[in-house]
Design a protein around this motif. Structure first.
Motif, PDB file in Angstrom:
ATOM      1  N   GLY A  35       0.805  -1.218   0.000  1.00 59.68           N
ATOM      2  CA  GLY A  35       0.000   0.000   0.000  1.00 59.68           C
ATOM      3  C   GLY A  35       0.836   1.265   0.000  1.00 59.68           C
ATOM      4  N   GLY A  36       2.124   1.108   0.233  1.00 63.53           N
ATOM      5  CA  GLY A  36       3.027   2.257   0.218  1.00 63.53           C
ATOM      6  C   GLY A  36       2.983   3.132   1.451  1.00 63.53           C
ATOM      7  N   MET A  37       2.271   2.690   2.485  1.00 59.83           N
ATOM      8  CA  MET A  37       2.120   3.539   3.665  1.00 59.83           C
ATOM      9  C   MET A  37       3.147   3.250   4.758  1.00 59.83           C
ATOM     10  SD  MET A  37      -1.989   4.105   4.109  1.00 59.83           S
ATOM     11  CE  MET A  37      -2.440   2.364   4.114  1.00 59.83           C
ATOM     12  N   ILE A  38       3.789   2.092   4.723  1.00 60.78           N
ATOM     13  CA  ILE A  38       4.824   1.797   5.702  1.00 60.78           C
ATOM     14  C   ILE A  38       6.065   1.228   5.006  1.00 60.78           C
ATOM     15  CG2 ILE A  38       3.146   1.370   7.537  1.00 60.78           C
ATOM     16  CD1 ILE A  38       3.759  -1.627   7.262  1.00 60.78           C
ATOM     17  N   GLY A  39       7.172   1.269   5.698  1.00 60.37           N
ATOM     18  CA  GLY A  39       8.437   0.772   5.162  1.00 60.37           C
ATOM     19  C   GLY A  39       9.594   1.585   5.710  1.00 60.37           C
ATOM     20  N   GLY A  40      10.553   0.925   6.333  1.00 52.55           N
ATOM     21  CA  GLY A  40      11.723   1.603   6.864  1.00 52.55           C
ATOM     22  C   GLY A  40      11.637   1.997   8.320  1.00 52.55           C
ATOM     23  N   GLU A  41      10.481   1.758   8.953  1.00 50.64           N
ATOM     24  CA  GLU A  41      10.318   2.164  10.351  1.00 50.64           C
ATOM     25  C   GLU A  41      11.232   1.383  11.299  1.00 50.64           C
ATOM     26  OE1 GLU A  41       6.940   3.539   8.071  1.00 50.64           O
ATOM     27  OE2 GLU A  41       7.734   1.510   8.331  1.00 50.64           O
ATOM     28  N   SER A  42      11.407   0.101  11.029  1.00 48.81           N
ATOM     29  CA  SER A  42      12.264  -0.709  11.908  1.00 48.81           C
ATOM     30  C   SER A  42      13.710  -0.228  11.858  1.00 48.81           C
ATOM     31  CB  SER A  42      12.181  -2.192  11.519  1.00 48.81           C
ATOM     32  OG  SER A  42      12.542  -2.385  10.163  1.00 48.81           O
ATOM     33  N   ASN A  43      14.160   0.189  10.691  1.00 52.47           N
ATOM     34  CA  ASN A  43      15.520   0.716  10.575  1.00 52.47           C
ATOM     35  C   ASN A  43      15.691   2.021  11.347  1.00 52.47           C
ATOM     36  OD1 ASN A  43      17.349  -0.942   9.018  1.00 52.47           O
ATOM     37  ND2 ASN A  43      15.961  -0.683   7.300  1.00 52.47           N
ATOM     38  N   LYS A  44      14.654   2.835  11.378  1.00 49.96           N
ATOM     39  CA  LYS A  44      14.716   4.087  12.133  1.00 49.96           C
ATOM     40  C   LYS A  44      14.811   3.805  13.632  1.00 49.96           C
ATOM     41  CE  LYS A  44      12.241   6.891   8.724  1.00 49.96           C
ATOM     42  NZ  LYS A  44      11.004   7.661   8.429  1.00 49.96           N
ATOM     43  N   LEU A  45      14.034   2.842  14.089  1.00 52.23           N
ATOM     44  CA  LEU A  45      14.091   2.476  15.500  1.00 52.23           C
ATOM     45  C   LEU A  45      15.445   1.859  15.855  1.00 52.23           C
ATOM     46  CD1 LEU A  45      10.512   0.997  15.986  1.00 52.23           C
ATOM     47  CD2 LEU A  45      11.492   2.871  17.308  1.00 52.23           C
ATOM     48  N   HIS A  46      15.958   1.043  14.951  1.00 54.80           N
ATOM     49  CA  HIS A  46      17.260   0.420  15.164  1.00 54.80           C
ATOM     50  C   HIS A  46      18.350   1.485  15.257  1.00 54.80           C
ATOM     51  CE1 HIS A  46      20.418  -2.587  14.957  1.00 54.80           C
ATOM     52  NE2 HIS A  46      20.958  -1.962  13.932  1.00 54.80           N
TER      53      HIS A  46
END
Length: 294
Positions: free
Chosen positions: A66-77
């Motif tokens: 859907g293009g609404m999420i992606g890359g959030e885990s890397n930001k938290l890491h």
């Protein structure tokens, strides 16, 4: 050796002086007549897939369908690596990994639906974080997955894990309860404490609605997996301290089911209520050309 509710499970644990994981494993291999080696290998494969999903989220640039999420885990890491995280190492890892698995799920990657795709980040997030923090072996984690499975079986046998039947409390709530029981056993908890932890986890997020933006398992599902992971850790710690749940697991499961069935259809995975109707969420859907269901 078989059981259909929590009381029967505890009776078997006490009678045979076995942890929940061993009773569940014995049920699979005797009552269901499955080969012990194959049963273990299946669970081993499931845990391998969980770890691979986390690794993929942290090493690849994933964008959801859907293009609404992606890359959030890397930001938290990155936040944790910079020492700027608010939560301690264990919780920060757990929520990072949980969010990462949802990214893999939403980008059509391989995950373990534990117990559902929408809640698939909770158990991997918690168990992988606990394994790293306490230097546990894969065999120990795999064994604890049978404890999680026992709780999952009790919920599916007596209630539901489907968002369209019971809201997000039935998905993320169930995953959180499963993870809580597994952690409790890993940290030396008794069978009673494991089920108390599961009960705490269910009751803590009782009534949580299922309101996916655009009908996709992306928002707010991703953050709720992080919440489910932290809820599992909280519930396990409370139970391990010796605090007992006033509500037994069988009653907690029944309550969760009744509450879920009482939710209006607009709050049960139809994307017709809650967060899904936020003006900003609707705008985000339009900008991504997502066909809304309302």
């Amino acid at each position: 050796m078989n059981f259909t509710n929590g009381k029967q499970l505890l009776d078997l644990c006490n009678e045979h002086k076995l942890p929940i994981s061993q009773v569940m494993f014995t049920r699979e291999t005797t009552y269901l007549e499955q080969n012990p080696e194959q049963v273990f290998k299946k669970m081993e494969q499931a845990y391998t897939i969980m770890k691979q999903a986390i690794h993929r989220a942290l090493t690849e640039d994933l964008i959801s369908m859907g293009g609404m999420i992606g890359g959030e885990s890397n930001k938290l890491h990155a936040l944790r690596m910079e020492g700027k995280n608010i939560c301690g190492s264990l919780v920060s890892k757990a929520i990072t990994y949980a969010i990462g698995v949802l990214e893999v799920n939403a980008s059509m990657g391989l995950i373990v639906a534990a117990p559902t795709a929408g809640s698939s980040g909770v158990i991997p997030g918690v168990l992988c974080a606990v394994q790293e923090e306490y230097d546990l072996t894969d065999a120990e984690i795999i064994q604890s997955l049978y404890t999680a499975s026992a709780v999952g079986y009790l919920i599916t046998r007596n209630a539901t894990t489907a968002g369209d039947e019971g809201g997000c409390q039935a998905e993320v709530g169930s995953a959180s309860a499963m993870a809580a029981a597994a952690i409790t056993e890993l940290r030396g908890g008794t069978p009673s404490q494991c089920l108390d932890a599961a009960s705490f986890a269910l009751i803590n997020i009782l009534g949580l609605v299922c309101d996916p933006v655009g009908g996709l398992v992306e928002i707010p599902c991703q953050n709720r997996n992080a919440m489910g992971a932290s809820n599992a850790l909280i519930s396990a710690e409370i139970a391990l301290s010796g605090i007992q749940s006033v509500v037994p697991i069988d009653e907690a499961i029944e309550i969760m089911y009744r509450v879920g069935r009482s939710l209006p259809m607009s709050l049960r995975e139809t994307a017709q209520g809650g967060t899904a109707l936020s003006p900003s969420a609707c705008s985000a859907c339009r900008s991504k050309s997502i066909k809304q269901t309302f």
